[in-house]
Design a protein around this motif. Structure first.
Motif, mmCIF file in Angstrom:
data_model
loop_
_atom_site.group_PDB
_atom_site.id
_atom_site.type_symbol
_atom_site.label_atom_id
_atom_site.label_comp_id
_atom_site.label_asym_id
_atom_site.label_seq_id
_atom_site.Cartn_x
_atom_site.Cartn_y
_atom_site.Cartn_z
ATOM 1 N N PRO A 163 39.286 44.931 50.930
ATOM 2 C CA PRO A 163 37.959 44.307 50.860
ATOM 3 C C PRO A 163 37.708 43.355 52.025
ATOM 4 C CG PRO A 163 39.378 43.569 49.037
ATOM 5 C CD PRO A 163 40.190 44.445 49.886
ATOM 6 N N ASN A 169 33.708 41.733 48.942
ATOM 7 C CA ASN A 169 33.402 43.061 48.377
ATOM 8 C C ASN A 169 34.203 44.169 49.056
ATOM 9 O OD1 ASN A 169 31.747 42.416 50.695
ATOM 10 N ND2 ASN A 169 30.675 44.333 50.336
ATOM 11 N N LEU A 170 34.283 45.274 48.337
ATOM 12 C CA LEU A 170 34.951 46.476 48.847
ATOM 13 C C LEU A 170 33.840 47.392 49.360
ATOM 14 C CD1 LEU A 170 37.980 47.402 48.607
ATOM 15 C CD2 LEU A 170 37.287 48.634 46.576
ATOM 16 N N TYR A 196 45.062 42.691 45.286
ATOM 17 C CA TYR A 196 44.004 42.337 44.345
ATOM 18 C C TYR A 196 42.888 43.377 44.277
ATOM 19 C CZ TYR A 196 46.453 38.011 45.238
ATOM 20 O OH TYR A 196 47.432 37.079 45.400
ATOM 21 N N ALA A 197 42.965 44.394 45.138
ATOM 22 C CA ALA A 197 41.805 45.260 45.345
ATOM 23 C C ALA A 197 41.783 46.495 44.458
ATOM 24 C CB ALA A 197 41.731 45.677 46.806
ATOM 25 N N GLU A 198 42.951 46.978 44.088
ATOM 26 C CA GLU A 198 43.053 48.237 43.346
ATOM 27 C C GLU A 198 42.298 49.364 44.055
ATOM 28 O OE1 GLU A 198 43.426 47.038 38.805
ATOM 29 O OE2 GLU A 198 41.954 45.792 39.832
ATOM 30 N N SER A 296 33.725 40.299 43.724
ATOM 31 C CA SER A 296 34.940 40.187 44.530
ATOM 32 C C SER A 296 36.016 41.161 44.099
ATOM 33 C CB SER A 296 35.505 38.770 44.438
ATOM 34 O OG SER A 296 36.800 38.731 45.028
ATOM 35 N N ARG A 297 36.680 41.760 45.091
ATOM 36 C CA ARG A 297 37.871 42.568 44.848
ATOM 37 C C ARG A 297 39.081 41.924 45.524
ATOM 38 N NH1 ARG A 297 36.401 47.881 43.194
ATOM 39 N NH2 ARG A 297 38.630 48.323 43.161
#
Ligand SMILES: *Cc1c(COP(=O)(O)O)cnc(C)c1O
Length: 361
Positions: A163, A169-170, A196-198, A296-297
């Motif tokens: 992100p 954001n992603l 944290y993004a997965e 947020s990602r």
């Protein structure tokens, strides 16, 4: 102008003279929610095991220049495809610098903006051209604008933070793929917030020969060690490795990072806490009518003050002992924005209580 100032002006490149240094405020004594650090320390037993390992370090010797065992640990912890090669850096900042040092003079570097400021900063310090392409109003990637800019500027490198920092954001996968297809040179997908993004481009390395995936251990919880890495085709990494200084990863970092990779479950637990608390913070901030919260990602949240001056809120938080990042001075779409790193539950509660008091004034 003194004689020495005059000599500085004439000796150095104008691009260097025009830069301003990356500013890091003194944070001693503050609740530190400004730099995307993991707020958690290690369990006592883990600290003891780490110190045991460090006892075997030989600081009188140069470090292992190949970092073999550390690379193997990073590979398995990060699902790096077997055919990809790795380059390690003293933080991913150094990797950005290594990539850019490999380019021919006069090359162009391109990134959407707002984004991580070091892409621009290091490009300019090396005398390269930097082109920023505005993100849309909601901070999504404008694929059509990126394609047009790529066609007119022919960038040697495109950076995509995935992100994105500071927006959190992603970018949409489809827009990323359009950039990858259009770019004549490298596309560096910067996955600093991968834990944290997965979401990741790591498994797609074999699909695109111009793709490089960069990560760091900083945001996972090892910011003090300074270790980043770049994964990509052997043909590219071999060349970049010639620019890397031979002993850029010191003895203590090699031992400590390898030890950390062997204790993945501890970090996984910390990441789960941060993800839970990110959700809670976003919901609580979302309840405030004078705040716009961006999705947020990552391990931070960007928010905009709708009827207060962000710089005044920043200052009031600081006077109450809480440090966040004030993005208002960056201007443009970041006007009136603050960036909050997810802290411990106590820190988050303290932040929210203080913010509520400030905006009620
Ligand atoms: C923090 C950050 C980095 C730099 O990380 P280091 O490894 O600590 O140098 C790189 N890219 C992005 C997008 C970041 O937010």
């Amino acid at each position: 102008m003194s004689g020495l100032e005059e000599r500085v002006r004439t000796l150095l490149r104008p691009e260097v003279l025009a830069l301003s240094a990356y500013h890091v405020p003194d944070s001693k004594g503050y609740i530190k929610l400004d730099a995307m650090e993991n707020p958690y320390s290690w369990p006592e037993g883990m600290i003891e095991a780490w110190l045991d390992r460090l006892r075997r370090a030989e600081p009188n010797r140069y470090p292992d220049p190949a970092c073999g065992p550390l690379k193997a640990a990073l590979r398995s912890a990060n699902d790096i495809p077997a055919e990809a090669e790795l380059l390690l850096g003293n933080g991913s900042d150094e990797i950005i610098q290594i990539i850019l040092m490999a380019l021919p003079p006069g090359s162009t570097v391109l990134a959407p903006e707002p984004t991580f400021v070091m892409y621009r900063q290091i490009s300019l310090s090396l005398g390269l051209r930097f082109v920023g392409v505005p993100l849309r109003e909601d901070f999504s990637l404008d694929a059509r604008a990126m394609e047009a800019a790529i066609i007119s500027h022919r960038p040697a490198v495109v950076f995509l933070a995935y992100p994105n920092n500071p927006t959190g954001n992603l970018f949409e996968e489809d827009a990323m793929l359009r950039v990858l297809a259009a770019a004549p040179g490298w596309v560096v997908v910067d996955e600093a917030y991968a834990p944290y993004a997965e979401a990741t481009f790591m498994p797609r390395l074999s699909e695109f020969d111009n793709l490089l995936v960069m990560r760091t251990l900083s945001k996972l919880g090892l910011a003090g060690l300074r270790l980043g890495f770049l994964a990509g085709a052997r043909e590219w990494i071999e060349q970049l490795d010639k620019i890397r200084l031979p002993y850029n990863i010191n003895v203590l970092t090699q031992i400590s990072a390898q030890f950390a990779m062997e204790n993945q479950p501890v970090f996984e637990g910390q990441v789960r806490s941060v993800l839970r608390d990110r959700q809670w913070l976003a919901e609580e901030l979302g309840r405030l009518s004078v705040v716009r919260v961006y999705p947020s990602r990552a391990n931070f949240i960007l928010f905009k003050l709708l009827s207060h001056e962000a710089s005044e809120v920043f200052q009031a938080l600081k006077e109450a002992g809480i440090l966040v990042k004030n993005l208002h001075p960056a201007g443009g779409s970041l006007s009136q924005c603050l960036r909050l790193t997810v802290g411990t539950p106590d820190e988050n509660r303290c932040f929210l209580k203080t913010l509520r008091e400030i905006i009620a004034l």
